[in-house]
Scaffold this motif. Structure first.
Motif, PDB file in Angstrom:
ATOM      1  N   GLN A 300       0.875  -1.185   0.576  1.00 35.10           N
ATOM      2  CA  GLN A 300      -0.156  -0.309  -0.395  1.00 35.10           C
ATOM      3  C   GLN A 300       1.193   1.537   0.180  1.00 35.10           C
ATOM      4  O   GLN A 300       0.589   1.442  -0.801  1.00 35.10           O
ATOM      5  CB  GLN A 300      -1.061   0.595   1.403  1.00 35.10           C
ATOM      6  N   PHE A 301       2.113   1.112   0.427  1.00 34.82           N
ATOM      7  CA  PHE A 301       3.352   2.592   1.164  1.00 34.82           C
ATOM      8  C   PHE A 301       3.461   3.041  -0.171  1.00 34.82           C
ATOM      9  O   PHE A 301       3.632   3.746  -0.653  1.00 34.82           O
ATOM     10  CB  PHE A 301       3.951   1.943   1.886  1.00 34.82           C
ATOM     11  N   LEU A 302       3.690   1.635  -0.943  1.00 38.63           N
ATOM     12  CA  LEU A 302       4.480   1.828  -2.313  1.00 38.63           C
ATOM     13  C   LEU A 302       3.802   1.910  -3.673  1.00 38.63           C
ATOM     14  O   LEU A 302       4.137   2.802  -4.620  1.00 38.63           O
ATOM     15  CB  LEU A 302       5.737   0.631  -2.817  1.00 38.63           C
ATOM     16  N   GLN A 303       2.037   1.721  -3.502  1.00 43.01           N
ATOM     17  CA  GLN A 303       1.485   2.295  -4.737  1.00 43.01           C
ATOM     18  C   GLN A 303       1.851   3.729  -4.295  1.00 43.01           C
ATOM     19  O   GLN A 303       1.194   5.085  -5.459  1.00 43.01           O
ATOM     20  CB  GLN A 303       0.379   1.831  -4.642  1.00 43.01           C
ATOM     21  N   ASP A 304       1.019   4.130  -3.178  1.00 42.80           N
ATOM     22  CA  ASP A 304       0.727   5.476  -2.774  1.00 42.80           C
ATOM     23  C   ASP A 304       1.909   6.478  -3.241  1.00 42.80           C
ATOM     24  O   ASP A 304       2.068   7.624  -3.349  1.00 42.80           O
ATOM     25  CB  ASP A 304       0.824   5.502  -1.106  1.00 42.80           C
ATOM     26  N   VAL A 305       3.339   5.689  -3.014  1.00 43.96           N
ATOM     27  CA  VAL A 305       4.190   6.924  -3.687  1.00 43.96           C
ATOM     28  C   VAL A 305       4.544   6.714  -4.765  1.00 43.96           C
ATOM     29  O   VAL A 305       4.659   8.064  -4.807  1.00 43.96           O
ATOM     30  CB  VAL A 305       5.803   5.640  -2.789  1.00 43.96           C
ATOM     31  N   LYS A 306       4.130   5.918  -5.542  1.00 44.20           N
ATOM     32  CA  LYS A 306       4.046   6.458  -7.086  1.00 44.20           C
ATOM     33  C   LYS A 306       3.159   7.219  -7.068  1.00 44.20           C
ATOM     34  O   LYS A 306       3.635   8.280  -8.168  1.00 44.20           O
ATOM     35  CB  LYS A 306       3.588   4.713  -8.185  1.00 44.20           C
ATOM     36  N   ARG A 307       2.549   8.066  -6.560  1.00 39.99           N
ATOM     37  CA  ARG A 307       1.417   8.615  -6.400  1.00 39.99           C
ATOM     38  C   ARG A 307       1.768   9.971  -6.613  1.00 39.99           C
ATOM     39  O   ARG A 307       1.134  11.155  -7.226  1.00 39.99           O
ATOM     40  CB  ARG A 307      -0.425   8.140  -6.334  1.00 39.99           C
ATOM     41  N   HIS A 308       2.484   9.671  -5.584  1.00 38.20           N
ATOM     42  CA  HIS A 308       3.115  10.798  -5.081  1.00 38.20           C
ATOM     43  C   HIS A 308       4.020  11.546  -4.887  1.00 38.20           C
ATOM     44  O   HIS A 308       4.981  12.418  -4.991  1.00 38.20           O
ATOM     45  CB  HIS A 308       3.267  10.898  -3.402  1.00 38.20           C
ATOM     46  N   LEU A 309       5.715  10.975  -6.392  1.00 38.08           N
ATOM     47  CA  LEU A 309       6.526  11.214  -7.410  1.00 38.08           C
ATOM     48  C   LEU A 309       6.787  11.287  -8.798  1.00 38.08           C
ATOM     49  O   LEU A 309       5.758  10.655  -9.378  1.00 38.08           O
ATOM     50  CB  LEU A 309       7.408   9.591  -6.955  1.00 38.08           C
ATOM     51  N   GLN A 310       7.153  12.630  -8.387  1.00 41.38           N
ATOM     52  CA  GLN A 310       7.329  12.832  -9.742  1.00 41.38           C
ATOM     53  C   GLN A 310       8.204  11.111 -10.822  1.00 41.38           C
ATOM     54  O   GLN A 310       9.007  11.184 -10.964  1.00 41.38           O
ATOM     55  CB  GLN A 310       7.917  14.061 -10.618  1.00 41.38           C
TER      56      GLN A 310
END
Length: 354
Positions: A300-310
């Motif tokens: 879940q953390f890594l999925q969310d990271v992708k949405r917040h990482l340029q």
């Protein structure tokens, strides 16, 4: 009294429901772990949680005053006839929570302490009796004990700043002052995982003018990076932080102020509650270890990271080496490499694909 069968509430909350005849007048609940407790109670009042996700859920109950942590402005002195303290995980935090309870209480209020046996309620009674010598056990239920103290003495003037402690940490020749509060992770110094992460940041800096520190804790990573950049006379990045715990958010803001660091500290349960894109994200994420590894939190953390990482942005994090991070990072973020590992911890660096 309403039925609590099958409620799915924590044991301590069920134990309180079994004894809600003890609740009278204006009520304050400190350390609520589930918002589902509130509609089960026959009275209303103030509900405080130091967990950002629980606090957001408490806000949906209109007849209750929801509070986030120990510095919420709604925590008013001398206002409550019954104050319930749920036992926190850290023994040091109980002393602070009991001090808050006494500040909220009117004179001759009733103080109730509820906690599970496995969480150490038996050992916590000494702390309770230091505050309220007249306290006595009124029930054992749901693997919990319920203690009650009548006519407690009010002690207004609680300030969370009075509980702050300061330490100086050093890594790779750069030192910063770090704020601490009871109950915060790694309050007593720099943990080995974070130290390894900082060392890689000293050797191979993240090239970005804005960063996000996920699970920022007391703000060590952001404040140290900026101090390191200033010492090397390189451009100083703005570093935002996010954490789920009230004490962490308070400490991170204090740490930033003390070290003249720049960035916004957010309170959020994970990344889903914040908006924005960052050129880089760094983290020492708080995932539990154990014999059976559950990677759902990691995913879940890594999925969310992708949405917040340029696109093209860097993710750098440290984790226990036995956790299966590498494949998950590659799947959700992009190409990944190990910058350092020592058997206990591994520092990963990944770049989001375009």
């Amino acid at each position: 009294m309403q039925s609590i069968t099958g409620s799915g509430l924590p044991n301590s909350h069920q134990a309180l429901l079994k004894n809600q005849h003890l609740l009278s007048g204006r009520l304050a609940l400190l350390g609520v772990a589930s918002s589902h407790l509130l509609p089960e109670l026959s009275v209303s009042g103030l509900a405080m949680s130091e967990h950002a996700g629980v606090f957001r859920a408490l806000e949906h109950h209109e007849s209750w005053q929801a509070c986030f942590g120990y510095d919420d402005r709604a925590l008013a002195d001398n206002s409550y006839d019954s104050v319930v303290v749920f036992l926190p995980k850290a023994r040091a935090e109980l002393e602070m929570r009991l001090a808050l309870a006494r500040s909220l209480a009117v004179d001759n209020a009733r103080l109730i302490l509820v906690g599970e046996k496995k969480e150490g309620i038996a050992g916590a009674i000494k702390q309770l009796k230091a505050t309220a010598p007249q306290a006595s056990k009124v029930d054992s239920a749901r693997h919990c004990q319920v203690w009650c103290a009548e006519a407690i003495e009010s002690a207004p003037g609680f300030r969370v700043q009075d509980w702050l402690g300061w330490s100086r940490i050093e890594c790779s020749g750069v030192s910063i002052d770090v704020a601490g509060l009871p109950g915060i992770f790694s309050q007593d110094g720099l943990d080995n995982g974070t130290r390894m992460l900082l060392e890689t940041l000293a050797e191979q800096p993240v090239r970005a003018d804005r960063l996000l520190d996920f699970a920022c804790g007391s703000g060590i990573i952001g404040a140290w990076i900026q101090a390191c950049q200033a010492a090397r006379e390189t451009p100083v990045a703005s570093i935002d932080g996010v954490d789920v715990q009230s004490q962490a958010v308070i400490c991170a803001r204090e740490t930033y102020q003390s070290n003249s660091a720049t960035g916004t500290i957010f309170a959020s349960d994970g990344l889903a509650g914040i908006d924005g894109l960052w050129p880089a994200i760094i983290s020492n994420p708080p995932f539990h270890t154990g014999v059976k590894t559950d990677t759902s939190m990691t995913e879940q953390f890594l999925q969310d990271v992708k949405r917040h990482l340029q696109p093209g942005g860097e993710l750098r994090l440290v984790a226990n080496s036995f956790l299966p991070y590498e494949a998950l990072i590659k799947r959700h973020v992009g190409r990944v490499e190990r910058l350092r590992e020592d058997g206990r911890f591994t520092v990963y660096r990944a770049f989001r694909g375009q």
